[in-house]
Scaffold this motif. Structure first.
Motif, PDB file in Angstrom:
ATOM      1  N   UNK A  90      -6.786  75.137 -76.926  1.00 16.68           N
ATOM      2  CA  UNK A  90      -5.377  75.530 -77.019  1.00 16.68           C
ATOM      3  C   UNK A  90      -4.610  74.601 -77.955  1.00 16.68           C
ATOM      4  N   UNK A  91      -4.876  73.307 -77.852  1.00 16.17           N
ATOM      5  CA  UNK A  91      -4.201  72.355 -78.739  1.00 16.17           C
ATOM      6  C   UNK A  91      -4.614  72.540 -80.185  1.00 16.17           C
ATOM      7  N   UNK A  92      -5.891  72.828 -80.428  1.00 22.72           N
ATOM      8  CA  UNK A  92      -6.334  73.094 -81.802  1.00 22.72           C
ATOM      9  C   UNK A  92      -5.593  74.297 -82.374  1.00 22.72           C
ATOM     10  N   UNK A 106      -8.452  66.354 -91.134  1.00 21.56           N
ATOM     11  CA  UNK A 106      -9.027  65.095 -91.618  1.00 21.56           C
ATOM     12  C   UNK A 106      -9.248  64.114 -90.467  1.00 21.56           C
ATOM     13  N   UNK A 107      -8.317  64.092 -89.528  1.00 17.57           N
ATOM     14  CA  UNK A 107      -8.411  63.201 -88.366  1.00 17.57           C
ATOM     15  C   UNK A 107      -9.634  63.545 -87.524  1.00 17.57           C
ATOM     16  N   UNK A 108      -9.833  64.830 -87.244  1.00 19.64           N
ATOM     17  CA  UNK A 108     -10.991  65.258 -86.448  1.00 19.64           C
ATOM     18  C   UNK A 108     -12.276  64.940 -87.198  1.00 19.64           C
ATOM     19  N   UNK A 109     -12.297  65.234 -88.498  1.00 21.76           N
ATOM     20  CA  UNK A 109     -13.493  64.981 -89.298  1.00 21.76           C
ATOM     21  C   UNK A 109     -13.877  63.509 -89.274  1.00 21.76           C
ATOM     22  N   UNK A 110     -12.902  62.623 -89.455  1.00 19.77           N
ATOM     23  CA  UNK A 110     -13.192  61.187 -89.458  1.00 19.77           C
ATOM     24  C   UNK A 110     -13.674  60.712 -88.096  1.00 19.77           C
ATOM     25  N   UNK A 154      -8.778  55.131 -77.063  1.00 21.61           N
ATOM     26  CA  UNK A 154      -7.545  54.346 -77.231  1.00 21.61           C
ATOM     27  C   UNK A 154      -7.407  53.867 -78.676  1.00 21.61           C
ATOM     28  N   UNK A 155      -8.500  53.407 -79.273  1.00 22.95           N
ATOM     29  CA  UNK A 155      -8.455  52.997 -80.685  1.00 22.95           C
ATOM     30  C   UNK A 155      -8.103  54.178 -81.575  1.00 22.95           C
ATOM     31  N   UNK A 156      -8.655  55.315 -81.264  1.00 23.04           N
ATOM     32  CA  UNK A 156      -8.376  56.522 -82.038  1.00 23.04           C
ATOM     33  C   UNK A 156      -6.901  56.912 -81.904  1.00 23.04           C
ATOM     34  N   UNK A 157      -6.372  56.839 -80.687  1.00 16.95           N
ATOM     35  CA  UNK A 157      -4.959  57.164 -80.455  1.00 16.95           C
ATOM     36  C   UNK A 157      -4.056  56.218 -81.243  1.00 16.95           C
ATOM     37  N   UNK A 158      -4.398  54.941 -81.238  1.00 21.12           N
ATOM     38  CA  UNK A 158      -3.605  53.958 -81.973  1.00 21.12           C
ATOM     39  C   UNK A 158      -3.665  54.217 -83.476  1.00 21.12           C
TER      40      UNK A 158
END
Length: 188
Positions: A90-92, A106-110, A154-158
């Motif tokens: 749903x978010x996608x 790009x964020x998902x790919x990385x 958490x690192x990803x969120x930051x």
């Protein structure tokens, strides 16, 4: 109007990077490298083996690789234990048409690439680990893995928050420059 010759068609396809597979209107897939028909499961296996694959529509020559990959993902999601929860899907969907759509891709790919690299490192370390140590690690696996994933999340969120702040700052600066062009002074 002249139709393109077979030689021209083959030249166009040879410029594509990867193993060429033609998809015919009858939904059959033809592997040009091995001159045989293959299944979607075969395409999945090529992907699993890191074989670069390009699927083209046999009639139009259009690159339809993305739709075939999405079809494989759909079959995997329906057949087994899904990776994507309903909330994730749903978010996608909500990101389509949103100003953050390009950034999200790009964020998902990385993040997936980082996860694949982490998996590769773990596999390499596991091969070098003595069997008795590996057994002890597996015994710890249940409590350890969620903690590792929590730290990674958490690192990803930051990282996402920092990128968002940078983007907002860039938009603010561009707006100030635009306003200055027309003689307005932007206030802070």
């Amino acid at each position: 109007m002249a139709t393109p010759s077979k030689a021209t068609s083959d030249q166009q396809q040879s410029s594509l990077q990867g193993r060429i597979i033609k998809k015919y209107p009858n939904r059959r897939l033809y592997d040009l490298a091995h001159s045989c028909y293959i299944t979607l499961a075969d395409v999945k296996q090529l992907i699993m083996e890191h074989e670069p694959v390009v699927v083209v529509d046999a009639k139009t020559g259009e690159n339809i690789t993305r739709s075939i990959l999405l079809q494989i993902i759909l079959e995997e999601e329906v057949a087994g234990t899904p990776i994507f929860s309903e909330a994730v899907l749903a978010n996608l969907i909500r990101f389509y048409g949103h100003t953050m759509q390009g950034f999200m891709g790009a964020y998902i790919e990385k993040n997936i690439q980082a996860m694949a690299e982490l998996q590769s490192q773990w596999a390499e370390q596991a091969r070098q680990m003595p069997p008795e140590l590996w057994n002890q690690f597996q015994a710890l696996g249940q409590p350890v893995m969620p903690n590792l994933m929590g730290d990674y999340t958490e690192q990803s969120r930051q990282a996402f928050a920092r990128a968002q702040e940078q983007m907002q700052e860039q938009v603010r600066r561009q707006t100030e420059q635009f306003m200055q062009l027309f003689g307005f002074k932007a206030g802070r």
